[in-house]
Design an enzyme around this catalytic site. Structure first.
Site, PDB file in Angstrom:
ATOM      1  N   GLY A   8      25.453  -5.709 -34.527  1.00 37.21           N
ATOM      2  CA  GLY A   8      24.398  -6.002 -33.581  1.00 37.21           C
ATOM      3  C   GLY A   8      24.844  -5.668 -32.171  1.00 37.21           C
ATOM      4  O   GLY A   8      26.048  -5.620 -31.885  1.00 37.21           O
ATOM      5  N   GLN A  66      25.004  -5.586 -23.179  1.00 37.18           N
ATOM      6  CA  GLN A  66      26.317  -5.117 -23.645  1.00 37.18           C
ATOM      7  C   GLN A  66      26.558  -3.642 -23.373  1.00 37.18           C
ATOM      8  O   GLN A  66      27.691  -3.167 -23.478  1.00 37.18           O
ATOM      9  CB  GLN A  66      26.467  -5.389 -25.146  1.00 37.18           C
ATOM     10  CG  GLN A  66      26.589  -6.866 -25.474  1.00 37.18           C
ATOM     11  CD  GLN A  66      26.865  -7.074 -26.935  1.00 37.18           C
ATOM     12  OE1 GLN A  66      25.943  -7.044 -27.741  1.00 37.18           O
ATOM     13  NE2 GLN A  66      28.115  -7.260 -27.304  1.00 37.18           N
ATOM     14  N   CYS A  73      32.558 -10.724 -31.083  1.00 39.03           N
ATOM     15  CA  CYS A  73      31.618 -10.047 -30.190  1.00 39.03           C
ATOM     16  C   CYS A  73      32.284  -8.796 -29.647  1.00 39.03           C
ATOM     17  O   CYS A  73      33.436  -8.838 -29.222  1.00 39.03           O
ATOM     18  CB  CYS A  73      31.240 -10.987 -29.043  1.00 39.03           C
ATOM     19  SG  CYS A  73      30.089 -10.248 -27.876  1.00 39.03           S
ATOM     20  N   LEU A  74      31.536  -7.693 -29.628  1.00 39.41           N
ATOM     21  CA  LEU A  74      32.095  -6.435 -29.127  1.00 39.41           C
ATOM     22  C   LEU A  74      32.443  -6.535 -27.643  1.00 39.41           C
ATOM     23  O   LEU A  74      33.265  -5.769 -27.151  1.00 39.41           O
ATOM     24  CB  LEU A  74      31.108  -5.287 -29.353  1.00 39.41           C
ATOM     25  CG  LEU A  74      30.818  -4.945 -30.825  1.00 39.41           C
ATOM     26  CD1 LEU A  74      29.683  -3.942 -30.925  1.00 39.41           C
ATOM     27  CD2 LEU A  74      32.062  -4.417 -31.518  1.00 39.41           C
ATOM     28  N   HIS A 109      22.928 -14.701 -32.234  1.00 40.82           N
ATOM     29  CA  HIS A 109      23.997 -14.231 -31.348  1.00 40.82           C
ATOM     30  C   HIS A 109      23.466 -13.200 -30.349  1.00 40.82           C
ATOM     31  O   HIS A 109      23.737 -13.286 -29.149  1.00 40.82           O
ATOM     32  CB  HIS A 109      25.119 -13.632 -32.214  1.00 40.82           C
ATOM     33  CG  HIS A 109      26.267 -13.027 -31.458  1.00 40.82           C
ATOM     34  ND1 HIS A 109      27.556 -13.505 -31.534  1.00 40.82           N
ATOM     35  CD2 HIS A 109      26.318 -11.968 -30.610  1.00 40.82           C
ATOM     36  CE1 HIS A 109      28.333 -12.774 -30.755  1.00 40.82           C
ATOM     37  NE2 HIS A 109      27.618 -11.818 -30.184  1.00 40.82           N
ATOM     38  N   GLU A 110      22.689 -12.231 -30.851  1.00 38.09           N
ATOM     39  CA  GLU A 110      22.197 -11.150 -29.971  1.00 38.09           C
ATOM     40  C   GLU A 110      21.165 -11.665 -28.970  1.00 38.09           C
ATOM     41  O   GLU A 110      21.170 -11.261 -27.807  1.00 38.09           O
ATOM     42  CB  GLU A 110      21.607  -9.996 -30.796  1.00 38.09           C
ATOM     43  CG  GLU A 110      22.582  -9.308 -31.752  1.00 38.09           C
ATOM     44  CD  GLU A 110      23.893  -8.891 -31.107  1.00 38.09           C
ATOM     45  OE1 GLU A 110      23.914  -8.596 -29.897  1.00 38.09           O
ATOM     46  OE2 GLU A 110      24.923  -8.893 -31.816  1.00 38.09           O
ATOM     47  N   HIS A 143      22.642 -13.249 -26.015  1.00 35.59           N
ATOM     48  CA  HIS A 143      23.117 -12.296 -25.001  1.00 35.59           C
ATOM     49  C   HIS A 143      22.057 -12.058 -23.916  1.00 35.59           C
ATOM     50  O   HIS A 143      22.395 -11.826 -22.759  1.00 35.59           O
ATOM     51  CB  HIS A 143      23.450 -10.944 -25.639  1.00 35.59           C
ATOM     52  CG  HIS A 143      24.862 -10.824 -26.140  1.00 35.59           C
ATOM     53  ND1 HIS A 143      25.954 -10.927 -25.310  1.00 35.59           N
ATOM     54  CD2 HIS A 143      25.362 -10.592 -27.381  1.00 35.59           C
ATOM     55  CE1 HIS A 143      27.063 -10.760 -26.028  1.00 35.59           C
ATOM     56  NE2 HIS A 143      26.738 -10.563 -27.287  1.00 35.59           N
TER      57      HIS A 143
HETATM   58 ZN    ZN Z   1      28.051 -10.327 -28.822  1.00 38.54          ZN
END
Ligand code: ZN
Length: 170
Positions: free
Chosen positions: A46, A51, A97-98, A139-140, A143
């Site tokens: 995701g 991000q 998380c990226l 989660h997304e 963000h």
């Molecule tokens: Zn994340």
């Protein structure tokens, strides 16, 4: 289509509330396509607009519930996503998380959610998700409000270095 740079902490764009998308033009299509490429290249399941440094309410998610059965992962591109229902039942799971490379944390999330939003063409969509897919959506969407999993985690730990010596398989 192109791979964009993934923004990591402590970049302030990750802490800003993202703006609603109002135009479904070619710029949005390029952004969504680039986000898919970036997510796949990472690789991740995701990615949210902030991000890639774009403070807009857009997410992409690609996750296969039963990849081991040969069911291909399903790709979602959701514009202005909103959680309209979340189960009272929750479960704990380890998230990464990226934008926070090298760390995982135990986060409690609703087991099932219903997400409302728009597809890339501006058509209203509704997605029912459970299990890991529900976790990814929560989660997304976090963000987009500047919330990171580390804000919600009960325990955070560092992932062991991938360059650590591994045993040979002979
Ligand atoms: Zn994340």
């Amino acid at each position: 289509m192109a791979i964009r740079e993934i923004v990591t902490i402590p970049n302030s764009v990750l802490r800003r509330k993202a703006r609603k998308v109002t135009e479904f033009g070619p710029e949005l299509q390029t952004l969504l396509d680039d986000m898919v490429d970036t997510m796949r290249a990472a690789p991740g399941v995701g990615l949210a607009g902030p991000q890639v440094g774009v403070p807009l309410r857009v997410i992409v998610v690609e996750y296969g519930e039963r990849e081991e059965d040969g069911v291909p992962p399903r790709l979602y591109k959701v514009v202005n996503p909103e959680i309209v229902r979340a189960s009272a039942e929750t479960e704990m799971g380890a998230e990464g998380c990226l934008s926070i490379p090298g760390y995982l944390g135990d986060v409690e999330r609703s087991v099932a959610v219903t997400v409302k939003g728009f597809n890339s063409q501006g058509k209203p969509i509704r997605i029912k998700a459970s299990g890991w897919l529900a976790r990814i959506f929560q989660h997304e969407i976090d963000h987009l409000d500047g919330i990171l999993f580390t804000d919600r985690a009960e325990k955070i730990w560092k992932i062991e270095s991938e360059t650590a010596e591994t045993e040979s398989a002979d």
